[in-house]
Scaffold this active site. Sequence first.
Site, PDB file in Angstrom:
ATOM      1  N   GLU A   1      -0.204  -9.450  -3.764  1.00  0.00           N
ATOM      2  CA  GLU A   1      -1.175  -8.555  -3.111  1.00  0.00           C
ATOM      3  C   GLU A   1      -1.450  -7.276  -3.912  1.00  0.00           C
ATOM      4  OE1 GLU A   1      -1.297  -8.176   1.242  1.00  0.00           O
ATOM      5  OE2 GLU A   1      -1.242  -6.017   0.937  1.00  0.00           O
TER       6      GLU A   1
ATOM      7  N   ARG B   1      -8.255  -8.857   2.454  1.00  0.00           N
ATOM      8  CA  ARG B   1      -7.717  -8.071   1.313  1.00  0.00           C
ATOM      9  C   ARG B   1      -8.625  -8.198   0.087  1.00  0.00           C
ATOM     10  NH1 ARG B   1      -5.958  -6.872   5.187  1.00  0.00           N
ATOM     11  NH2 ARG B   1      -3.848  -6.893   5.983  1.00  0.00           N
TER      12      ARG B   1
ATOM     13  N   SER C   1       3.541  -5.118   1.464  1.00  0.00           N
ATOM     14  CA  SER C   1       3.686  -6.586   1.439  1.00  0.00           C
ATOM     15  C   SER C   1       3.387  -7.080   0.034  1.00  0.00           C
ATOM     16  CB  SER C   1       2.688  -7.242   2.387  1.00  0.00           C
ATOM     17  OG  SER C   1       2.942  -6.824   3.685  1.00  0.00           O
TER      18      SER C   1
HETATM   19  C1  LIG Z   1       5.243   0.887   2.552  1.00  0.00           C
HETATM   20  C2  LIG Z   1       3.841   0.351   2.379  1.00  0.00           C
HETATM   21  C3  LIG Z   1       3.183  -0.205   3.456  1.00  0.00           C
HETATM   22  C4  LIG Z   1       1.869  -0.713   3.302  1.00  0.00           C
HETATM   23  N1  LIG Z   1       1.256  -1.253   4.389  1.00  0.00           N
HETATM   24  C5  LIG Z   1       0.007  -1.743   4.258  1.00  0.00           C
HETATM   25  C6  LIG Z   1      -0.666  -2.322   5.384  1.00  0.00           C
HETATM   26  O1  LIG Z   1      -0.171  -2.363   6.500  1.00  0.00           O
HETATM   27  N2  LIG Z   1      -1.903  -2.842   5.176  1.00  0.00           N
HETATM   28  C7  LIG Z   1      -2.512  -2.801   3.963  1.00  0.00           C
HETATM   29  O2  LIG Z   1      -3.643  -3.282   3.846  1.00  0.00           O
HETATM   30  N3  LIG Z   1      -1.910  -2.258   2.883  1.00  0.00           N
HETATM   31  C8  LIG Z   1      -0.665  -1.730   2.998  1.00  0.00           C
HETATM   32  N4  LIG Z   1      -0.042  -1.203   1.897  1.00  0.00           N
HETATM   33  C9  LIG Z   1      -0.731  -1.166   0.614  1.00  0.00           C
HETATM   34  C10 LIG Z   1      -1.476   0.161   0.343  1.00  0.00           C
HETATM   35  O3  LIG Z   1      -1.055   1.144   1.225  1.00  0.00           O
HETATM   36  C11 LIG Z   1      -2.977   0.019   0.450  1.00  0.00           C
HETATM   37  O4  LIG Z   1      -3.453  -0.974  -0.410  1.00  0.00           O
HETATM   38  C12 LIG Z   1      -3.694   1.322   0.127  1.00  0.00           C
HETATM   39  O5  LIG Z   1      -5.006   1.202   0.557  1.00  0.00           O
HETATM   40  C13 LIG Z   1      -3.654   1.673  -1.362  1.00  0.00           C
HETATM   41  O6  LIG Z   1      -4.280   2.925  -1.561  1.00  0.00           O
HETATM   42  P1  LIG Z   1      -3.961   3.777  -2.867  1.00  0.00           P
HETATM   43  O7  LIG Z   1      -4.783   4.995  -2.835  1.00  0.00           O
HETATM   44  O8  LIG Z   1      -2.504   4.012  -2.975  1.00  0.00           O
HETATM   45  O9  LIG Z   1      -4.450   2.794  -4.003  1.00  0.00           O
HETATM   46  P2  LIG Z   1      -3.793   2.615  -5.425  1.00  0.00           P
HETATM   47  O10 LIG Z   1      -2.491   1.904  -5.271  1.00  0.00           O
HETATM   48  O11 LIG Z   1      -3.773   3.904  -6.148  1.00  0.00           O
HETATM   49  O12 LIG Z   1      -4.819   1.622  -6.104  1.00  0.00           O
HETATM   50  C14 LIG Z   1      -4.910   0.285  -5.655  1.00  0.00           C
HETATM   51  C15 LIG Z   1      -6.176  -0.348  -6.227  1.00  0.00           C
HETATM   52  O13 LIG Z   1      -7.297   0.305  -5.643  1.00  0.00           O
HETATM   53  C16 LIG Z   1      -8.177   0.739  -6.670  1.00  0.00           C
HETATM   54  N5  LIG Z   1      -8.818   1.980  -6.224  1.00  0.00           N
HETATM   55  C17 LIG Z   1      -8.211   3.075  -5.704  1.00  0.00           C
HETATM   56  N6  LIG Z   1      -9.140   4.005  -5.419  1.00  0.00           N
HETATM   57  C18 LIG Z   1     -10.332   3.491  -5.761  1.00  0.00           C
HETATM   58  C19 LIG Z   1     -11.664   3.982  -5.712  1.00  0.00           C
HETATM   59  N7  LIG Z   1     -11.955   5.197  -5.269  1.00  0.00           N
HETATM   60  N8  LIG Z   1     -12.654   3.169  -6.153  1.00  0.00           N
HETATM   61  C20 LIG Z   1     -12.401   1.940  -6.632  1.00  0.00           C
HETATM   62  N9  LIG Z   1     -11.161   1.424  -6.720  1.00  0.00           N
HETATM   63  C21 LIG Z   1     -10.132   2.188  -6.274  1.00  0.00           C
HETATM   64  C22 LIG Z   1      -7.289   0.971  -7.876  1.00  0.00           C
HETATM   65  O14 LIG Z   1      -8.033   0.908  -9.080  1.00  0.00           O
HETATM   66  C23 LIG Z   1      -6.289  -0.150  -7.733  1.00  0.00           C
HETATM   67  O15 LIG Z   1      -6.803  -1.324  -8.325  1.00  0.00           O
HETATM   68  C24 LIG Z   1       1.253  -0.655   2.032  1.00  0.00           C
HETATM   69  C25 LIG Z   1       1.918  -0.078   0.943  1.00  0.00           C
HETATM   70  C26 LIG Z   1       3.194   0.432   1.108  1.00  0.00           C
HETATM   71  C27 LIG Z   1       3.877   1.074  -0.068  1.00  0.00           C
END
Ligand SMILES: Cc1cc2nc3c(=O)[nH]c(=O)nc-3n(C[C@H](O)[C@H](O)[C@H](O)COP(=O)(O)OP(=O)(O)OC[C@H]3O[C@@H](n4cnc5c(N)ncnc54)[C@H](O)[C@@H]3O)c2cc1C
Length: 299
Positions: free
Chosen positions: A294, A173, A223
């Site tokens: 996380e 992570r 998580s």
């Molecule tokens: C129901 C649920 C289940 C999930 N299951 C998992 C799982 O199984 N495994 C897992 O790893 N995660 C899981 N997650 C967490 C999440 O889905 C991941 O972390 C996902 O990759 C976040 O993507 P996002 O576009 O929503 O990022 P955001 O929430 O919009 O941003 C998260 C971080 O990423 C940064 N970021 C986003 N885009 C960029 C970019 N282009 N360049 C630089 N930084 C950037 C942002 O600045 C921020 O700090 C889950 C979340 C939920 C709600």
Amino acid sequence: MENFFEDLYLNGCEIKKNEPMKNHTYFRIGGITQAMLLPKTTEAMVYTCKKLLLEGKSFRIMGYGANLIVSDRELDFFVICTKYLSDITFCGTAVTVQCGAPTARLSYMAAQNGLSGLEFASGIPGSVGGAVFMNAGAYEGEFKNIVRSSSVFDKKNMEVLSLSTDQMEFGYRKSIFQQGRYICLETNLELSQAPREEVIEKTRLLLEKRWKKQPLDLPSAGSFFKRPRNDFFVGTAIENLGMKGLRVGGAEISKKHAGFIVNAANATFDDVMKLSEVVKTKIKEAYNVDLETEPEIWK
Ligand SMILES: Cc1cc2nc3c(=O)[nH]c(=O)nc-3n(C[C@H](O)[C@H](O)[C@H](O)COP(=O)(O)OP(=O)(O)OC[C@H]3O[C@@H](n4cnc5c(N)ncnc54)[C@H](O)[C@@H]3O)c2cc1C
């Protein structure tokens, strides 16, 4: 300020002024940002980042807000949202993905193309940029295994460059993006050819597992705590301490999966933070383990 927005608009950026972040986070929590900026092309994204940096304006990047806990006060930074940058291009086993492409769509399309390597990501919400940022993973898979390089914007030198997998410093992570210098624009992945029906079936089974275990009916950020070590299962540890269903205000330890904090009833940012502190304290007392949150916290 009007000139500032007009210039961004004319250079390919949609602008949503005074935008409530709670409308854009999976947790349904978050205060008002002065403006959410949505670049329509990679060039517009680079232009926007440069302009904000040159004008000394503070900003943050988001994809779909699936891993964010945002303060519900008025926010003193702009938010750049990548969701219009969602192209996915397949070329043999290589895939080029723009940072705002939904991870779940990418996984689905890979399976349909008979490409293996992304089955683990089938139900992970959010963008590929967000997934690379935190080296998203599940069921023994993680992004670091399939990423070959990324095109990034370097905030320090204000230039676009390419980072190889090694340079991205992936860990559990973890990636170099968390240090704040680079913004992911586009990522190149390498998958492997496999029988299409097998990939689709594996994807379906993992999705089913996820649906059975996770509280997908309530807002959350997935998580809530990182696994502190391989043999320590946070959800089970919280459940064993009898904390399932524990509430602070509208925030609750999920009754379905104790590793999730859910927004059960109009939770505030403070409700979530206080509940997570209670969990951290109890886990420390019971197991002498330090839990780390996380999701990213924006305040
Ligand atoms: C129901 C649920 C289940 C999930 N299951 C998992 C799982 O199984 N495994 C897992 O790893 N995660 C899981 N997650 C967490 C999440 O889905 C991941 O972390 C996902 O990759 C976040 O993507 P996002 O576009 O929503 O990022 P955001 O929430 O919009 O941003 C998260 C971080 O990423 C940064 N970021 C986003 N885009 C960029 C970019 N282009 N360049 C630089 N930084 C950037 C942002 O600045 C921020 O700090 C889950 C979340 C939920 C709600």
